[in-house]
Design an enzyme around this catalytic site. Structure first.
Site, PDB file in Angstrom:
ATOM      1  N   HIS A 147       0.824  -1.202   0.000  1.00 30.57           N
ATOM      2  CA  HIS A 147       0.000   0.000   0.000  1.00 30.57           C
ATOM      3  C   HIS A 147       0.864   1.260   0.000  1.00 30.57           C
ATOM      4  O   HIS A 147       0.695   2.159  -0.831  1.00 30.57           O
ATOM      5  CB  HIS A 147      -0.911  -0.034   1.235  1.00 30.57           C
ATOM      6  CG  HIS A 147      -1.783   1.165   1.368  1.00 30.57           C
ATOM      7  ND1 HIS A 147      -1.460   2.236   2.166  1.00 30.57           N
ATOM      8  CD2 HIS A 147      -2.967   1.467   0.776  1.00 30.57           C
ATOM      9  CE1 HIS A 147      -2.414   3.141   2.076  1.00 30.57           C
ATOM     10  NE2 HIS A 147      -3.347   2.699   1.247  1.00 30.57           N
ATOM     11  N   ARG A 185     -12.686   2.681 -11.964  1.00 31.79           N
ATOM     12  CA  ARG A 185     -12.913   1.332 -11.433  1.00 31.79           C
ATOM     13  C   ARG A 185     -13.922   1.408 -10.296  1.00 31.79           C
ATOM     14  O   ARG A 185     -13.755   2.202  -9.371  1.00 31.79           O
ATOM     15  CB  ARG A 185     -11.616   0.733 -10.909  1.00 31.79           C
ATOM     16  CG  ARG A 185     -11.820  -0.675 -10.357  1.00 31.79           C
ATOM     17  CD  ARG A 185     -10.532  -1.309  -9.906  1.00 31.79           C
ATOM     18  NE  ARG A 185     -10.066  -0.738  -8.663  1.00 31.79           N
ATOM     19  CZ  ARG A 185      -8.914  -1.075  -8.079  1.00 31.79           C
ATOM     20  NH1 ARG A 185      -8.125  -1.956  -8.648  1.00 31.79           N
ATOM     21  NH2 ARG A 185      -8.550  -0.527  -6.945  1.00 31.79           N
ATOM     22  N   GLU A 202      -7.973  -9.421 -13.612  1.00 30.69           N
ATOM     23  CA  GLU A 202      -7.028  -9.592 -12.500  1.00 30.69           C
ATOM     24  C   GLU A 202      -6.899 -11.037 -12.090  1.00 30.69           C
ATOM     25  O   GLU A 202      -5.994 -11.394 -11.345  1.00 30.69           O
ATOM     26  CB  GLU A 202      -7.522  -8.821 -11.270  1.00 30.69           C
ATOM     27  CG  GLU A 202      -7.568  -7.338 -11.454  1.00 30.69           C
ATOM     28  CD  GLU A 202      -8.525  -6.710 -10.458  1.00 30.69           C
ATOM     29  OE1 GLU A 202      -8.036  -6.195  -9.447  1.00 30.69           O
ATOM     30  OE2 GLU A 202      -9.755  -6.754 -10.687  1.00 30.69           O
ATOM     31  N   GLY A 249      -5.091  -5.871 -14.881  1.00 34.77           N
ATOM     32  CA  GLY A 249      -4.519  -5.399 -13.615  1.00 34.77           C
ATOM     33  C   GLY A 249      -3.389  -6.330 -13.257  1.00 34.77           C
ATOM     34  O   GLY A 249      -3.583  -7.344 -12.606  1.00 34.77           O
ATOM     35  N   THR A 250      -2.193  -5.983 -13.716  1.00 35.30           N
ATOM     36  CA  THR A 250      -1.094  -6.948 -13.625  1.00 35.30           C
ATOM     37  C   THR A 250      -0.590  -7.149 -12.198  1.00 35.30           C
ATOM     38  O   THR A 250       0.053  -8.162 -11.928  1.00 35.30           O
ATOM     39  CB  THR A 250       0.071  -6.540 -14.550  1.00 35.30           C
ATOM     40  OG1 THR A 250       0.384  -5.161 -14.312  1.00 35.30           O
ATOM     41  CG2 THR A 250      -0.316  -6.723 -15.994  1.00 35.30           C
ATOM     42  N   ASP A 296      -2.505  -7.656  -9.391  1.00 41.38           N
ATOM     43  CA  ASP A 296      -3.266  -8.779  -8.855  1.00 41.38           C
ATOM     44  C   ASP A 296      -3.098 -10.021  -9.719  1.00 41.38           C
ATOM     45  O   ASP A 296      -3.009 -11.129  -9.205  1.00 41.38           O
ATOM     46  CB  ASP A 296      -4.753  -8.409  -8.728  1.00 41.38           C
ATOM     47  CG  ASP A 296      -5.009  -7.634  -7.446  1.00 41.38           C
ATOM     48  OD1 ASP A 296      -4.020  -7.207  -6.812  1.00 41.38           O
ATOM     49  OD2 ASP A 296      -6.178  -7.461  -7.072  1.00 41.38           O
ATOM     50  N   CYS A 302      -3.150  -1.766 -16.679  1.00 36.81           N
ATOM     51  CA  CYS A 302      -3.235  -0.654 -15.741  1.00 36.81           C
ATOM     52  C   CYS A 302      -2.562  -0.973 -14.416  1.00 36.81           C
ATOM     53  O   CYS A 302      -2.778  -0.309 -13.433  1.00 36.81           O
ATOM     54  CB  CYS A 302      -4.688  -0.259 -15.500  1.00 36.81           C
ATOM     55  SG  CYS A 302      -5.663  -1.559 -14.728  1.00 36.81           S
TER      56      CYS A 302
END
Lengths: 669, 669
Positions: free
Chosen positions: A245, A408, A535, A556-557, A559, A621
């Site tokens: 994060h 999203r 994902e 979503g590479t 995840d 993305c």
């Protein structure tokens, strides 16, 4: 002529071992003899800025590069320097040197550092090598050479390494500064910043209010720390990896960030940071976080400022003329969007909406919604969030001025909105007028073994459809409002965590319904696109079904890498460095897209998506989006665009241009 | 002739709407008239047991099936029944009925229930329908028909539903019993059992010591509950899904198990179970867990016993002659292995070794190892585990008598061996002579965001290689010891959680080294196989590389499903039922193998594995392994075997035979 070091050097430069060598035979020129005799080194541009500037040293009665050593009698070259200078000592020779410089530049098509000898007042050029240069200087030199028609614009583009651009966007610790290293972690977001230690987000905000730069130190960050991160100059965490994060948000904000600095220990309650060598620091002590190297430094070392000059803009505008794949930015906030625009992103490829719910005015409404007993109660809470979300989206649309914005839908486990500590739970129970035991039970019931693989994304969209309904309404109403002030936008709505076609079908029906309502209520029409964030491996495998209801697929590479490897990005830090050192993984797959595995799923998803819908829009993305290897792969698969952190956009634009130029058959002259 | 109900019935049986109908035209036979007139129903086998036994009812002066109603004057058929009987009333007619029964059986090739009318002492057969039958009776009837050459063995095999076999292996609540349902959950492991409530594993063990049957109720189970589960008659949890820990272990032990009964609330500290209708129960109260239906019942309803009779064994031995895919069992303990042997599993397809470390004598050594500062200290702890592990494996090898045993190397996050509660941490700190703060810090440092995607499996094998070294040594030494007593075994060693070929290469080098050492030390040779558990999508995609170092690939479909869907099996319970109800997923993918998604990865992995190593052994060892649809898929992909819970083995053997028979062109006669 061809000793070991020469051979190694040639191999390193990629020359065949048995290639012929050019050999310059000239008279021996000694720098020792009748005056004026000596030797020196000259360059014509600044290594730091790339601006025209003669620098170098000259030493009478010397040979080779002695002048560069700190030797008594060595002088500068130009008259404006302090002390004696070659320009004053031998004006004609100095002028000749300057002329040679111009010749070198046009003939060798490069800024050179020239080694020269003067023998009895006669100038001899001994050697010329490429000028050492900072990233900023490299851009300036290449651009200037092209502007002077010495090289082509293609050459200029090819001469700058795309990664170097990212460095330029941030302040850096001066390479010559002394570093007192307190500890090391993962270099998670480039740039360096100095500030006083704070251990909580509220301290960070207080510090910012006092206009006092601070560094936020957390064991790990959570969405509740976002405002603290906004307030801080840099972030340091003890846990987490390159896609934790803190790292993701840090890069998004362009905030220097070091994560997973596990050799440092922190006691946030006592407010003490401890280094491996036993030193302790407290709140208020000054440190520097170097997110480029991963180091944590004592105090405030000397810095180099960020450089976003004209040369930079010129080079990128040239790059855009060659580039054949779109570059968008991931932007969650108006500030992010503005940065994206400043770096000429063509749109927003990923606007994550969940962080929008953490501001004070929203968090409590979200919490109320979580405790709603009926869909009606839930809708009532969401109705209060609607105008806020609508304003969020309108702000983004306004900044982006009609460029694409891909939003999203909500993708976060609800338990992340609830306090885990007893005190926080007591407060919330009081606020919601609930018994504490009810609240704790709800928190426990919502907790998950593997939140990454749990109740989030479309799974919430289907089981608690009211959230997506509210978001769709906010998007559509913002679209109508933007149109009213002359900004036409075709919003792209993206559904996260899809694993089956039916999920898309159900959400599509809901969203189409909301669109029809808004169009009827507002008596106006608008277009929108609905797509899927790919994902899960299954979404890639089932892409052909999925595009029946989806106009775009955005991979979503982050995840997808987690699922493909069975590896949580947050937990990978514990062994990733060992794995890379031992060569188990050639590279950290969260940093460099794994073409062989994850890439195959992208290729499968793209091919099947296109089989089902020939004009499906394809993109990446994830965090990988801005990297050259990802862009190369996406180009090879015919993707429409990549999306990356706003601060990565310039490097991505350049890398994409370079790839197109190489593919067009470019050969370095 | 062809009214609505007839049409619906025909459609339900799959007959075309416009198909012709056979129509029997015969004299009207009234059961009312001169004596003896009446009507009745007879069957020749027991619906419960399938054993020959004449049952039925007859009522003078009646029509149709009136005799079956509880009507004054209705009588049994045979003389040995209480009261009047048809056999005594009209011996010749009774004998005729018996003869008709034998005729029906040979002509209709089935055990029939016959409806008859007697008119003026003349017997008329009105109708004959297939006898209703329990699973057990179905097996007995089919086997007996084949033994009498009325039907073929193929017919007999095809007539029994494989799922019915699983039911037979367990006690069931009698369908006629009254049920006071306290709550419902997921039917996670079939069978029913009654016992007194206990809330902890130690209470369960105490209860077992007193020979008092108990039901273990936990919010969720963890590996520390294994011994409690062994001691209990049934398990009930409030959390988790069909593949949660409790469910998997329950099925492995053949223990009735209901999981995710979230409508029941339990306060394990106060020792109270609360039902949705407000009733409360405490430790010692008697309840029944019905793992076949997912119900939790009050008290002790009437039960039907498990039936493992000769007919069952005969039918399965016939099935094995047609079956063309191997069936192995997942077995972690000698008891599991013995069950597997009893059900004629051809080997052990998955022996999970991590549970072996939770027995009292081992847990403390594991904990010591986790706190070891150096590889040497770690090895010292592991040296103490070595003889224990060796004995574990030797016991398995001995039970399996030379049949294949596939041992999965250690695959569990280390933090699962450490206590999370303060009291437990204090005890452990005292035991290890460490400051409590050191211990808590270690627990915190080892904790993970997403344990499923974290530091487990081969990731530990590579970063802490001593564990795998010890395990390999234990396996090889047990192999040598078993050979010494005449049991030759080629152990199969399986590496879990592979995502890259290099992981296999590194572990293979370690294990080959250990094998060479043991062979040198013991002056003997032995064979072994090393393979990979394919649990990550990447391992399936990269199977061709991976088999360079792996002689077999065993697909762990539980984890592979989790990764492919991005869905934790432990967290899926919160929305899976909604998802299946709404048709988002056609079925729970943790229950029925997702052929379209996960299955494609199996197919890709199998094809690539074979491309790299034509004789690679292929199998499935997840929970799906025993299901017909999985077996069908694995046969179609040329897999060598499937492995499933020991209690699922009979159903799997039957299903596999049925698939082979159908493929051979079998048509029901």
């Amino acid at each position: 002529m061809c000793g070991t070091s020469a051979r190694i050097l040639r191999e390193a430069k990629g020359a065949p071992k048995d290639a012929g060598l050019g050999l310059v035979v000239q008279d021996m020129a000694l720098g020792v003899g009748a005056p004026e005799s000596g030797s020196g080194v000259i360059q014509y541009v600044s290594s730091d800025s790339g601006q025209p500037q003669i620098t170098g040293r000259y030493l009478s009665q010397s040979q080779g590069r002695d002048a560069l050593n700190d030797i008594e009698g060595a002088m500068y070259l130009t008259a404006d320097a302090r002390g004696a200078s070659l320009e004053e000592l031998c004006p004609p020779l100095f002028q000749k040197l300057v002329d040679y410089g111009a010749l070198c530049r046009t003939r060798l098509r490069e800024e050179m550092e020239v080694e020269f000898t003067i023998e009895n007042n006669e100038l001899r050029i001994i050697d010329a090598v490429r000028v050492q240069r900072s990233a900023r200087a490299a851009v300036r030199i290449a651009t200037a050479l092209a502007e002077d028609d010495v090289i082509s614009r293609q050459d200029a583009i090819m001469r700058v390494h795309s990664n170097a651009l990212s460095e330029m966007l941030h302040r850096q610790v001066d390479p010559t500064a002394t570093r007192d290293i307190l500890g090391r972690g993962i270099a998670a977001s480039p740039g360096a910043a100095t500030g006083r230690i704070v251990f909580t987000s509220s301290e960070a905000q207080a510090s910012a209010a006092r206009m006092e730069p601070c560094v936020l130190i957390r064991r790990e960050t959570s969405p509740e720390d976002i405002r603290g991160m906004h307030a801080a100059q840099a972030v340091l965490t003890m846990r987490g990896g390159i896609t934790s994060h803190a790292a993701v948000i840090g890069r998004g904000l362009g905030l220097p960030c070091v994560v997973g600095a596990s050799e440092l220990t922190v006691d946030t309650q006592k407010g003490v940071l401890k280094t491996p060598d036993g030193r302790t620091f407290r709140a208020g002590d000054e440190i520097t976080v170097d997110g480029t190297t991963g180091q944590v430094l004592l105090g405030a070392p000397k810095m180099l400022e960020a450089a976003l000059d004209d040369a930079f803009k010129t080079l990128l505008s040239w790059a855009d003329t060659y580039r054949d794949i779109g570059i968008r930015a991931n932007a969650d906030t108006p500030a992010d969007a503005q940065t994206a625009r400043n770096f000429a992103a063509e749109g927003i490829g990923l606007c994550r909406t969940e962080h929008m719910f953490f501001a004070d005015d929203r968090l409590s409404v979200m919490q109320e919604m979580i405790f709603a007993e009926t869909p009606e109660d839930r809708r009532q809470s969401l109705d209060r969030l609607l105008p806020i979300q609508r304003a969020d989206f309108k702000a983004l649309f306004t900044i982006m001025q009609g460029r694409s914005v891909c939003i999203r839908l909500f993708d976060m486990p609800l338990h992340e909105f609830l306090p885990y500590d007893k005190a926080g739970q007591r407060d919330l129970a009081a606020q919601l007028n609930l018994p504490l035991s009810d609240l704790s039970q709800r928190v426990a019931a919502l907790s998950e073994y593997n939140p990454m693989l749990g109740m989030r994304g479309v799974r919430q969209g289907i089981t608690v459809p009211e959230i997506y309904e509210m978001q769709a309404r906010a998007i559509f109403e913002a679209t109508v409002d933007a149109a009213a002030v002359g900004i036409t936008i075709v919003p792209e709505i993206m559904i996260p965590l899809i694993s089956a076609m039916k999920e898309v079908e159900i959400v599509r029906a809901t969203i189409d319904g909301v669109a029809a309502s808004v169009q009827a209520e507002r008596r106006t029409a608008f277009d929108y696109k609905l797509g899927v964030m790919v994902e899960t491996p299954r979404a890639a495998l089932r892409a052909q079904d999925i595009v029946e209801h989806a106009e775009f697929l955005s991979f979503g590479t982050n995840d997808l890498t987690q699922m493909t490897y069975g590896l949580s990005r947050d937990d990978a830090g514990r062994f990733m460095s060992q794995y890379v050192q031992k060569g188990v993984y050639a590279e950290d797959p969260f940093h460099t897209l794994d073409i062989e595995g994850v890439g195959e799923l992208l290729a499968i998803g793209a091919a099947r998506g296109r089989a089902g819908r020939p004009d499906v829009m394809l993109s990446v993305c994830g965090e990988h989006g801005g990297h050259e290897s990802t862009i190369a792969f996406c180009r090879s698969q015919g993707f429409d665009y990549v999306s990356c952190s706003p601060f990565r956009v310039p490097a991505a634009r350049l890398a994409a241009a370079q790839l197109a130029i190489v593919e067009s058959g470019y050969r370095k002259r």
